[in-house]
Write a protein that holds these residues in place. Structure first.
Motif, PDB file in Angstrom:
ATOM      1  N   LEU A 279      15.381  -1.239 -24.209  1.00  0.00           N
ATOM      2  CA  LEU A 279      16.015  -1.192 -22.886  1.00  0.00           C
ATOM      3  C   LEU A 279      17.220  -0.261 -22.869  1.00  0.00           C
ATOM      4  CD1 LEU A 279      16.317  -2.358 -19.972  1.00  0.00           C
ATOM      5  CD2 LEU A 279      17.777  -4.123 -20.990  1.00  0.00           C
ATOM      6  N   ILE A 280      17.983  -0.249 -23.951  1.00  0.00           N
ATOM      7  CA  ILE A 280      19.208   0.559 -24.006  1.00  0.00           C
ATOM      8  C   ILE A 280      18.914   2.039 -23.758  1.00  0.00           C
ATOM      9  CG2 ILE A 280      21.075   1.340 -25.518  1.00  0.00           C
ATOM     10  CD1 ILE A 280      20.894  -1.413 -26.922  1.00  0.00           C
ATOM     11  N   ASN A 281      17.777   2.506 -24.298  1.00  0.00           N
ATOM     12  CA  ASN A 281      17.444   3.930 -24.183  1.00  0.00           C
ATOM     13  C   ASN A 281      16.328   4.223 -23.183  1.00  0.00           C
ATOM     14  OD1 ASN A 281      19.276   4.782 -26.306  1.00  0.00           O
ATOM     15  ND2 ASN A 281      17.861   3.836 -27.750  1.00  0.00           N
ATOM     16  N   ALA A 282      15.850   3.206 -22.490  1.00  0.00           N
ATOM     17  CA  ALA A 282      14.746   3.399 -21.547  1.00  0.00           C
ATOM     18  C   ALA A 282      15.184   4.265 -20.367  1.00  0.00           C
ATOM     19  CB  ALA A 282      14.243   2.049 -21.053  1.00  0.00           C
ATOM     20  N   LYS A 283      14.376   5.263 -20.041  1.00  0.00           N
ATOM     21  CA  LYS A 283      14.716   6.173 -18.942  1.00  0.00           C
ATOM     22  C   LYS A 283      13.529   6.432 -18.018  1.00  0.00           C
ATOM     23  CE  LYS A 283      18.255   8.653 -21.604  1.00  0.00           C
ATOM     24  NZ  LYS A 283      18.635   9.963 -22.212  1.00  0.00           N
ATOM     25  N   THR A 284      12.345   6.534 -18.583  1.00  0.00           N
ATOM     26  CA  THR A 284      11.173   6.925 -17.795  1.00  0.00           C
ATOM     27  C   THR A 284      10.372   5.718 -17.336  1.00  0.00           C
ATOM     28  OG1 THR A 284       9.715   7.063 -19.730  1.00  0.00           O
ATOM     29  CG2 THR A 284      11.025   9.019 -19.185  1.00  0.00           C
ATOM     30  N   LYS A 285       9.448   5.957 -16.379  1.00  0.00           N
ATOM     31  CA  LYS A 285       8.551   4.911 -15.911  1.00  0.00           C
ATOM     32  C   LYS A 285       7.731   4.350 -17.067  1.00  0.00           C
ATOM     33  CE  LYS A 285       6.191   5.445 -12.122  1.00  0.00           C
ATOM     34  NZ  LYS A 285       6.635   4.340 -11.257  1.00  0.00           N
ATOM     35  N   LYS A 286       7.349   5.242 -17.984  1.00  0.00           N
ATOM     36  CA  LYS A 286       6.563   4.817 -19.140  1.00  0.00           C
ATOM     37  C   LYS A 286       7.348   3.838 -20.011  1.00  0.00           C
ATOM     38  CE  LYS A 286       3.897   6.665 -23.030  1.00  0.00           C
ATOM     39  NZ  LYS A 286       3.492   7.890 -23.769  1.00  0.00           N
TER      40      LYS A 286
ATOM     41  N   ILE B  32       0.826  -1.215   0.000  1.00  0.00           N
ATOM     42  CA  ILE B  32       0.000   0.000   0.000  1.00  0.00           C
ATOM     43  C   ILE B  32       0.856   1.259   0.000  1.00  0.00           C
ATOM     44  CG2 ILE B  32      -1.664   1.368   1.321  1.00  0.00           C
ATOM     45  CD1 ILE B  32      -2.929  -1.287   2.236  1.00  0.00           C
ATOM     46  N   ASP B  33       1.838   1.318   0.888  1.00  0.00           N
ATOM     47  CA  ASP B  33       2.696   2.509   0.973  1.00  0.00           C
ATOM     48  C   ASP B  33       3.510   2.708  -0.298  1.00  0.00           C
ATOM     49  OD1 ASP B  33       1.765   2.978   3.512  1.00  0.00           O
ATOM     50  OD2 ASP B  33       3.447   1.980   4.509  1.00  0.00           O
ATOM     51  N   THR B  34       4.066   1.607  -0.816  1.00  0.00           N
ATOM     52  CA  THR B  34       4.883   1.700  -2.035  1.00  0.00           C
ATOM     53  C   THR B  34       4.043   2.108  -3.232  1.00  0.00           C
ATOM     54  OG1 THR B  34       6.265  -0.090  -1.164  1.00  0.00           O
ATOM     55  CG2 THR B  34       6.530   0.449  -3.487  1.00  0.00           C
ATOM     56  N   ASP B  35       2.859   1.486  -3.367  1.00  0.00           N
ATOM     57  CA  ASP B  35       1.993   1.787  -4.515  1.00  0.00           C
ATOM     58  C   ASP B  35       1.431   3.198  -4.447  1.00  0.00           C
ATOM     59  OD1 ASP B  35       2.443  -0.700  -5.553  1.00  0.00           O
ATOM     60  OD2 ASP B  35       0.569  -1.589  -4.856  1.00  0.00           O
ATOM     61  N   THR B  36       1.311   3.745  -3.240  1.00  0.00           N
ATOM     62  CA  THR B  36       0.846   5.129  -3.108  1.00  0.00           C
ATOM     63  C   THR B  36       1.806   6.088  -3.802  1.00  0.00           C
ATOM     64  OG1 THR B  36      -0.213   4.619  -0.991  1.00  0.00           O
ATOM     65  CG2 THR B  36       0.224   6.938  -1.450  1.00  0.00           C
ATOM     66  N   ILE B  37       3.090   5.722  -3.815  1.00  0.00           N
ATOM     67  CA  ILE B  37       4.108   6.547  -4.476  1.00  0.00           C
ATOM     68  C   ILE B  37       4.271   6.155  -5.941  1.00  0.00           C
ATOM     69  CG2 ILE B  37       6.551   7.199  -4.462  1.00  0.00           C
ATOM     70  CD1 ILE B  37       6.550   6.487  -1.438  1.00  0.00           C
ATOM     71  N   ASN B  38       4.373   4.822  -6.203  1.00  0.00           N
ATOM     72  CA  ASN B  38       4.679   4.347  -7.553  1.00  0.00           C
ATOM     73  C   ASN B  38       3.509   4.439  -8.523  1.00  0.00           C
ATOM     74  OD1 ASN B  38       7.374   3.701  -7.069  1.00  0.00           O
ATOM     75  ND2 ASN B  38       6.871   1.690  -6.253  1.00  0.00           N
ATOM     76  N   LYS B  39       2.333   4.063  -8.078  1.00  0.00           N
ATOM     77  CA  LYS B  39       1.172   4.050  -8.977  1.00  0.00           C
ATOM     78  C   LYS B  39      -0.110   4.374  -8.222  1.00  0.00           C
ATOM     79  CE  LYS B  39       2.057  -0.910  -8.817  1.00  0.00           C
ATOM     80  NZ  LYS B  39       2.359  -2.108  -9.612  1.00  0.00           N
TER      81      LYS B  39
ATOM     82  N   ILE C 138      12.802  -5.454 -14.382  1.00  0.00           N
ATOM     83  CA  ILE C 138      12.374  -4.250 -15.094  1.00  0.00           C
ATOM     84  C   ILE C 138      11.308  -3.503 -14.295  1.00  0.00           C
ATOM     85  CG2 ILE C 138      11.073  -3.456 -17.126  1.00  0.00           C
ATOM     86  CD1 ILE C 138      12.681  -5.522 -18.752  1.00  0.00           C
ATOM     87  N   LYS C 139      10.387  -4.234 -13.678  1.00  0.00           N
ATOM     88  CA  LYS C 139       9.370  -3.598 -12.835  1.00  0.00           C
ATOM     89  C   LYS C 139      10.016  -2.905 -11.635  1.00  0.00           C
ATOM     90  CE  LYS C 139       5.761  -6.216 -11.934  1.00  0.00           C
ATOM     91  NZ  LYS C 139       5.057  -7.501 -11.651  1.00  0.00           N
ATOM     92  N   ASP C 140      11.109  -3.482 -11.115  1.00  0.00           N
ATOM     93  CA  ASP C 140      11.852  -2.832 -10.028  1.00  0.00           C
ATOM     94  C   ASP C 140      12.486  -1.527 -10.509  1.00  0.00           C
ATOM     95  OD1 ASP C 140      11.214  -4.777  -8.191  1.00  0.00           O
ATOM     96  OD2 ASP C 140      13.072  -5.906  -8.448  1.00  0.00           O
ATOM     97  N   MET C 141      12.932  -1.515 -11.760  1.00  0.00           N
ATOM     98  CA  MET C 141      13.493  -0.288 -12.324  1.00  0.00           C
ATOM     99  C   MET C 141      12.403   0.770 -12.486  1.00  0.00           C
ATOM    100  SD  MET C 141      15.998  -2.048 -15.192  1.00  0.00           S
ATOM    101  CE  MET C 141      16.930  -0.588 -15.664  1.00  0.00           C
ATOM    102  N   GLU C 142      11.213   0.312 -12.861  1.00  0.00           N
ATOM    103  CA  GLU C 142      10.074   1.230 -13.018  1.00  0.00           C
ATOM    104  C   GLU C 142       9.657   1.823 -11.671  1.00  0.00           C
ATOM    105  OE1 GLU C 142       5.327   1.004 -14.321  1.00  0.00           O
ATOM    106  OE2 GLU C 142       6.626  -0.744 -14.565  1.00  0.00           O
ATOM    107  N   ASP C 143       9.718   1.009 -10.603  1.00  0.00           N
ATOM    108  CA  ASP C 143       9.204   1.414  -9.287  1.00  0.00           C
ATOM    109  C   ASP C 143      10.298   1.850  -8.318  1.00  0.00           C
ATOM    110  OD1 ASP C 143       6.688   0.759 -10.217  1.00  0.00           O
ATOM    111  OD2 ASP C 143       6.697  -1.245  -9.335  1.00  0.00           O
ATOM    112  N   VAL C 144      11.448   2.209  -8.815  1.00  0.00           N
ATOM    113  CA  VAL C 144      12.601   2.467  -7.954  1.00  0.00           C
ATOM    114  C   VAL C 144      12.352   3.595  -6.949  1.00  0.00           C
ATOM    115  CG1 VAL C 144      13.726   4.071  -9.554  1.00  0.00           C
ATOM    116  CG2 VAL C 144      15.125   2.708  -7.966  1.00  0.00           C
ATOM    117  N   ASP C 145      11.593   4.606  -7.314  1.00  0.00           N
ATOM    118  CA  ASP C 145      11.372   5.745  -6.407  1.00  0.00           C
ATOM    119  C   ASP C 145      10.610   5.320  -5.159  1.00  0.00           C
ATOM    120  OD1 ASP C 145      12.658   7.451  -8.145  1.00  0.00           O
ATOM    121  OD2 ASP C 145      10.815   8.073  -9.163  1.00  0.00           O
TER     122      ASP C 145
END
Length: 303
Positions: A268-275, A64-71, A194-201
């Protein structure tokens, strides 16, 4: 609809589809000895998906706490559903899954197989409450459970029917199911990272120790790229060595599995954003789906 999203109904449908394909696109057409009739495979699917649904619920409860920030836009618990209602759903699905698992274990005359469901249920709880915070351990455990959801059809349908007379063909077909399980394990492991990279914040703020947090984004990107490249090379070698005489099967793997994997590696080489990482995650889910659909080409693949 919110409750269906909570249990990840699309993922549950993928599990059910994979198990049906193994049963009716691989085992039945081959004419090997099996232990499960139509009712039996339905019960096995229900047991597996119920435990997976319970795992998805408890994962969201602890996130819950993590998803409140990530999504925050995807939050369901405390927005559309109370924590108590979600926990009740977790208990109900677990009881159903374990109960159906107990029944199907006795149906095939292998009561010890019941432990598969108990261990899976326990691991999903421990994963959500503790393991997912650890460096790589959570990613590996959840990927093993994804692979097990495929392998379980062979365990319950093939192995109980093994006799000294048919063990060669039974184990040969079981090995094919194992290959698909390994494919699912590797792809899911890549996708989890990859999902960990998306949700790193959000993960960083809630004390997670995921791969990108521990070793950094750059090294994580390299590791994921190498895993993708190794998977692509392995599938390419398999296509060249085993399917070169079958243009339909070769073309399918090139267009729907190997091609998308190469495309994902480039993104993947150029991926930077959550999107970007979210797009990659969905691409890999599609690759996994098309990989399982290749079971429809068993008569080419098993030549």
């Amino acid at each position: 609809m919110n409750f269906l999203n909570l249990i990840r109904w699309k993922n549950l449908c993928m599990i059910a589809l994979a198990q049906l394909l193994i049963k009716y696109a691989l085992l039945e057409p081959l004419g090997v000895n099996t232990s499960l009739n139509v009712l039996g495979i339905i019960i096995l699917i229900m047991a597996t998906t119920c435990i997976a649904a319970a795992g998805n619920i408890i994962n969201d409860l602890y996130d819950i706490d993590t998803d409140t920030i990530n999504k925050p836009h995807k939050l369901i618990i405390n927005k559309f559903l109370s924590e108590q209602a979600a926990f009740n759903g977790f208990i109900i699905f677990n009881l159903l899954g374990v109960g159906l698992g107990f029944y199907v274990s006795h149906l095939v005359g292998k009561s010890a197989f019941f432990s598969v469901f108990v261990v899976s249920s326990a691991l999903l709880y421990v994963y959500a409450s503790y393991l997912k915070r650890l460096f790589l351990i959570g990613n590996i455990v959840i990927s093993i459970l994804v692979a097990l959801s495929i392998l379980i059809v062979g365990i319950f349908d093939l192995l109980p029917a093994v006799t000294p007379e048919n063990q060669h063909i039974q184990l040969s077909v079981f090995k094919t199911i194992l290959y698909y399980a390994v494919f699912a394990f590797v792809l899911n492991l890549i996708r989890e990272i990859i999902k960990d990279m998306e949700d790193v914040d959000g993960d960083n703020k809630t004390g997670m120790h995921t791969l990108p947090i521990v070793i950094g984004f750059s090294w994580t990107r390299i590791i994921v790229f190498v895993l993708m490249l190794m998977t692509t090379i392995s599938l390419s070698m398999y296509t060249i060595n085993s399917l070169y005489r079958n243009p339909v099967a070769s073309g399918y793997f090139l267009c729907f599995v190997i091609g998308p994997l190469l495309y994902s590696s480039i993104i993947l080489i150029n991926a930077k954003t959550k999107k970007d990482f979210n797009h990659l995650s969905h691409l890999l889910k599609l690759v996994m789906l098309f990989g399982m659909l290749s079971l429809l080409l068993y008569k080419y693949i098993l030549l």
